[in-house]
Design an enzyme around this catalytic site. Structure first.
Site, PDB file in Angstrom:
ATOM      1  CG  ASN A 113      -8.762  -1.264  11.745  1.00 54.02           C
ATOM      2  OD1 ASN A 113      -7.773  -1.853  11.297  1.00 54.02           O
ATOM      3  ND2 ASN A 113      -9.317  -0.243  11.133  1.00 54.02           N
TER       4      ASN A 113
ATOM      5  CG  ASP B 246      -0.292  -0.452   2.493  1.00 55.55           C
ATOM      6  OD1 ASP B 246       0.942  -0.416   2.568  1.00 55.55           O
ATOM      7  OD2 ASP B 246      -1.012  -0.844   3.428  1.00 55.55           O
TER       8      ASP B 246
ATOM      9  CG  HIS C 147      -5.646  -1.974   8.568  1.00 53.06           C
ATOM     10  ND1 HIS C 147      -5.805  -0.710   9.085  1.00 53.06           N
ATOM     11  CD2 HIS C 147      -4.310  -2.184   8.550  1.00 53.06           C
ATOM     12  CE1 HIS C 147      -4.625  -0.188   9.355  1.00 53.06           C
ATOM     13  NE2 HIS C 147      -3.694  -1.066   9.053  1.00 53.06           N
TER      14      HIS C 147
ATOM     15  CD  GLU D 268      -8.767   1.085   7.537  1.00 49.17           C
ATOM     16  OE1 GLU D 268      -8.584   0.145   8.337  1.00 49.17           O
ATOM     17  OE2 GLU D 268      -8.421   2.247   7.771  1.00 49.17           O
TER      18      GLU D 268
HETATM   19  C1  GLP Z   1      -0.244   0.271   8.493  1.00 44.57           C
HETATM   20  C2  GLP Z   1      -0.058  -0.548   7.228  1.00 44.57           C
HETATM   21  C3  GLP Z   1      -0.315  -2.012   7.455  1.00 44.57           C
HETATM   22  C4  GLP Z   1       0.396  -2.476   8.715  1.00 44.57           C
HETATM   23  C5  GLP Z   1      -0.154  -1.732   9.891  1.00 44.57           C
HETATM   24  C6  GLP Z   1       0.398  -2.178  11.232  1.00 44.57           C
HETATM   25  O1  GLP Z   1      -1.517   0.750   8.671  1.00 44.57           O
HETATM   26  N1  GLP Z   1      -0.875  -0.107   6.157  1.00 44.57           N
HETATM   27  O2  GLP Z   1       0.097  -2.746   6.327  1.00 44.57           O
HETATM   28  O3  GLP Z   1       0.232  -3.848   8.877  1.00 44.57           O
HETATM   29  O4  GLP Z   1       0.159  -0.374   9.680  1.00 44.57           O
HETATM   30  O5  GLP Z   1       1.500  -1.427  11.578  1.00 44.57           O
HETATM   31  P1  GLP Z   1       2.405  -1.669  12.842  1.00 44.57           P
HETATM   32  O6  GLP Z   1       3.271  -2.813  12.503  1.00 44.57           O
HETATM   33  O7  GLP Z   1       3.198  -0.391  12.979  1.00 44.57           O
HETATM   34  O8  GLP Z   1       1.509  -1.912  13.988  1.00 44.57           O
END
Ligand code: GLP
Length: 237
Positions: free
Chosen positions: A136, A67, A138, A143
């Site tokens: 959440n 993304d 995702h 989402e």
């Molecule tokens: C972002 C990314 C996700 C990732 C998530 C969790 O929102 N788009 O792909 O998995 O963060 O991030 P973290 O590892 O910092 O908790």
């Protein structure tokens, strides 16, 4: 599903890197789907070390990121393209033409989404998809919603995601409200999936993901339907 427990975040990164290294040794022209966020940083560091020590090489591999934020150019410090260059692309022997990430700063985002899906398809699909887990549920930026998008698409970020990702920006107003994300289809079509989950704060969502019903309200729960899923976590369930 194979569940592997890591002692802590450092150990999780090392285990994930070894898991990926094994896949790369078996298949040097592996097509990798890559995540961002804080969780995989240790994995990127360990993969960098393995590559610099000559144990693995990415020269024949291809990578597709999950993304990117809408409106951020690749040289914006909070863009995922910048993150990837800083933590991985510039550190290993991956060929520049083999790194791909959706662009969030183009005028025609629909065209960019189509380009991205076509590039993944042309590469033969994702071989190994590595994922993080949003608070959440995702995956990528898919989402919670009433339906699951199959293809790469533009998504409106939820309030929870904006809040969670504010830590990377000066304040919540600076967090982009939209992102381009690989769809659930490309993720689920991957031959293998490796999900990395770190930190007690994700215990509830990790439990819901795998011990609750498969539901679009918890996008990660769809991973229950994948036939080759490995989860590495430092959370004791
Ligand atoms: C972002 C990314 C996700 C990732 C998530 C969790 O929102 N788009 O792909 O998995 O963060 O991030 P973290 O590892 O910092 O908790």
């Amino acid at each position: 599903m194979e569940l592997i427990y890591a002692q802590d975040n450092l150990n999780l990164g090392q285990m994930a890197a070894r898991w990926v290294a094994r896949e790369l040794l078996i298949c040097p022209d592996l097509v990798l789907g890559l995540p961002t966020g804080s969780t995989p940083i240790g994995m990127y560091q360990s993969l960098t070390r393995l590559c610099q020590e000559g144990i693995i090489s990415f020269t024949k591999a291809r990578t597709f990121n999950l993304d990117e934020y809408v409106g951020l150019a690749a040289d914006h410090p909070q863009s995922y393209a910048f993150y990837m260059r800083e933590h991985f692309w510039s550190k290993v022997d991956l060929q520049v033409e083999n790194e791909d990430i959706p662009r969030g700063d183009v005028a025609n985002l629909d065209e960019e989404c189509q380009r991205y899906d076509a590039a993944i398809q042309k590469a033969g699909g994702i071989g190994v998809q590595i994922l993080g887990l949003g608070p959440n549920g995702h995956i990528g930026f898919n989402e919670p919603s009433n339906n699951m998008e199959i293809h790469t698409h533009v998504v409106n970020l939820s309030t929870e995601t904006i809040q969670a990702n504010t830590r990377f920006f000066s304040d919540s107003a600076a967090v982009p409200r939209q992102a381009v994300t690989m769809g659930v289809g490309s993720i689920m079509q991957a031959q293998k999936i490796l999900l990395l989950v770190s930190g007690e704060s994700k215990k509830d969502i990790l439990t819901k993901s795998f011990y609750g019903p498969v539901s679009t309200a918890v996008p990660s729960s769809i991973l229950q339907l994948h036939t080759d899923l490995t989860v590495i976590t430092d959370i004791k369930l």
